[in-house]
Design a protein around this motif. Sequence first.
Motif, mmCIF file in Angstrom:
data_model
loop_
_atom_site.group_PDB
_atom_site.id
_atom_site.type_symbol
_atom_site.label_atom_id
_atom_site.label_comp_id
_atom_site.label_asym_id
_atom_site.label_seq_id
_atom_site.Cartn_x
_atom_site.Cartn_y
_atom_site.Cartn_z
ATOM 1 N N ALA A 169 0.839 -1.195 0.000
ATOM 2 C CA ALA A 169 0.000 0.000 0.000
ATOM 3 C C ALA A 169 0.873 1.244 0.000
ATOM 4 N N LEU A 170 0.390 2.289 -0.635
ATOM 5 C CA LEU A 170 1.135 3.537 -0.761
ATOM 6 C C LEU A 170 0.651 4.510 0.310
ATOM 7 N N ALA A 171 1.536 4.889 1.223
ATOM 8 C CA ALA A 171 1.210 5.837 2.289
ATOM 9 C C ALA A 171 1.433 7.257 1.773
ATOM 10 N N VAL A 172 0.388 8.089 1.836
ATOM 11 C CA VAL A 172 0.483 9.446 1.292
ATOM 12 C C VAL A 172 -0.152 10.473 2.231
ATOM 13 N N CYS A 173 0.309 11.707 2.081
ATOM 14 C CA CYS A 173 -0.255 12.834 2.823
ATOM 15 C C CYS A 173 -1.482 13.348 2.058
ATOM 16 N N PRO A 174 -2.279 14.240 2.650
ATOM 17 C CA PRO A 174 -3.452 14.763 1.955
ATOM 18 C C PRO A 174 -3.124 15.454 0.630
ATOM 19 N N VAL A 175 -1.978 16.124 0.543
ATOM 20 C CA VAL A 175 -1.595 16.827 -0.687
ATOM 21 C C VAL A 175 -1.339 15.848 -1.832
ATOM 22 N N HIS A 176 -0.757 14.694 -1.522
ATOM 23 C CA HIS A 176 -0.406 13.724 -2.558
ATOM 24 C C HIS A 176 -1.453 12.634 -2.772
ATOM 25 N N LEU A 177 -2.580 12.700 -2.068
ATOM 26 C CA LEU A 177 -3.607 11.680 -2.233
ATOM 27 C C LEU A 177 -4.166 11.679 -3.658
ATOM 28 N N GLY A 178 -4.584 12.816 -4.150
ATOM 29 C CA GLY A 178 -5.137 12.910 -5.507
ATOM 30 C C GLY A 178 -4.127 12.528 -6.577
ATOM 31 N N PRO A 179 -2.927 13.125 -6.563
ATOM 32 C CA PRO A 179 -1.935 12.757 -7.570
ATOM 33 C C PRO A 179 -1.549 11.277 -7.528
ATOM 34 N N SER A 180 -1.523 10.674 -6.346
ATOM 35 C CA SER A 180 -1.161 9.256 -6.281
ATOM 36 C C SER A 180 -2.235 8.383 -6.929
ATOM 37 N N LEU A 181 -3.495 8.773 -6.812
ATOM 38 C CA LEU A 181 -4.564 8.011 -7.455
ATOM 39 C C LEU A 181 -4.438 8.062 -8.972
ATOM 40 N N LEU A 182 -3.943 9.177 -9.484
ATOM 41 C CA LEU A 182 -3.831 9.350 -10.932
ATOM 42 C C LEU A 182 -2.519 8.825 -11.510
ATOM 43 N N MET A 183 -1.420 8.909 -10.748
ATOM 44 C CA MET A 183 -0.110 8.647 -11.334
ATOM 45 C C MET A 183 0.657 7.455 -10.762
ATOM 46 N N ALA A 184 0.314 6.980 -9.584
ATOM 47 C CA ALA A 184 1.061 5.853 -8.998
ATOM 48 C C ALA A 184 0.737 4.562 -9.745
ATOM 49 N N GLY A 185 1.706 3.677 -9.778
ATOM 50 C CA GLY A 185 1.527 2.421 -10.494
ATOM 51 C C GLY A 185 0.663 1.429 -9.746
ATOM 52 N N ASP A 186 -0.166 0.693 -10.485
ATOM 53 C CA ASP A 186 -0.960 -0.425 -9.976
ATOM 54 C C ASP A 186 -1.992 -0.050 -8.920
ATOM 55 N N VAL A 187 -2.513 1.164 -8.952
ATOM 56 C CA VAL A 187 -3.571 1.563 -8.026
ATOM 57 C C VAL A 187 -4.871 0.906 -8.468
ATOM 58 N N LEU A 188 -5.580 0.305 -7.521
ATOM 59 C CA LEU A 188 -6.853 -0.334 -7.835
ATOM 60 C C LEU A 188 -7.890 0.716 -8.243
ATOM 61 N N TRP A 189 -8.798 0.319 -9.130
ATOM 62 C CA TRP A 189 -9.886 1.220 -9.507
ATOM 63 C C TRP A 189 -11.175 0.442 -9.482
ATOM 64 N N PRO A 190 -12.192 0.888 -8.776
ATOM 65 C CA PRO A 190 -12.223 2.103 -7.967
ATOM 66 C C PRO A 190 -11.219 2.008 -6.817
ATOM 67 N N PRO A 191 -10.691 3.154 -6.415
ATOM 68 C CA PRO A 191 -9.622 3.142 -5.406
ATOM 69 C C PRO A 191 -10.112 2.682 -4.042
ATOM 70 N N ARG A 192 -9.210 2.054 -3.324
ATOM 71 C CA ARG A 192 -9.463 1.679 -1.925
ATOM 72 C C ARG A 192 -8.491 2.486 -1.083
ATOM 73 N N ILE A 193 -9.054 3.396 -0.304
ATOM 74 C CA ILE A 193 -8.259 4.323 0.507
ATOM 75 C C ILE A 193 -8.627 4.121 1.968
ATOM 76 N N SER A 194 -7.618 4.086 2.824
ATOM 77 C CA SER A 194 -7.900 3.979 4.259
ATOM 78 C C SER A 194 -7.151 5.077 4.995
ATOM 79 N N LEU A 195 -7.719 5.485 6.104
ATOM 80 C CA LEU A 195 -7.127 6.507 6.958
ATOM 81 C C LEU A 195 -6.084 5.836 7.850
#
Length: 76
Positions: free
Chosen positions: A48-74
Amino acid sequence: MTQHDPAADDRRPGGPPVRCQGPYGRPEDGADCPDPARFEVVRYRRPALAVCPVHLGPSLLMAGDVLWPPRISLVR
């Protein structure tokens, strides 16, 4: 038998804060963010990719192998 996950140990309450890995999740990209991670984005066959609030959106668009629809946890 279960595998030991040191990153999971860091996410436990009282553990050291996890730094943001965004937006790509690859250290060689030079995107070092000093902010603490607040979210985890689940990826296919990768940690899993740990990200800050600023990088949450860009990681969904640009990180490799992100599931779609995305699964995000706090994280915290």
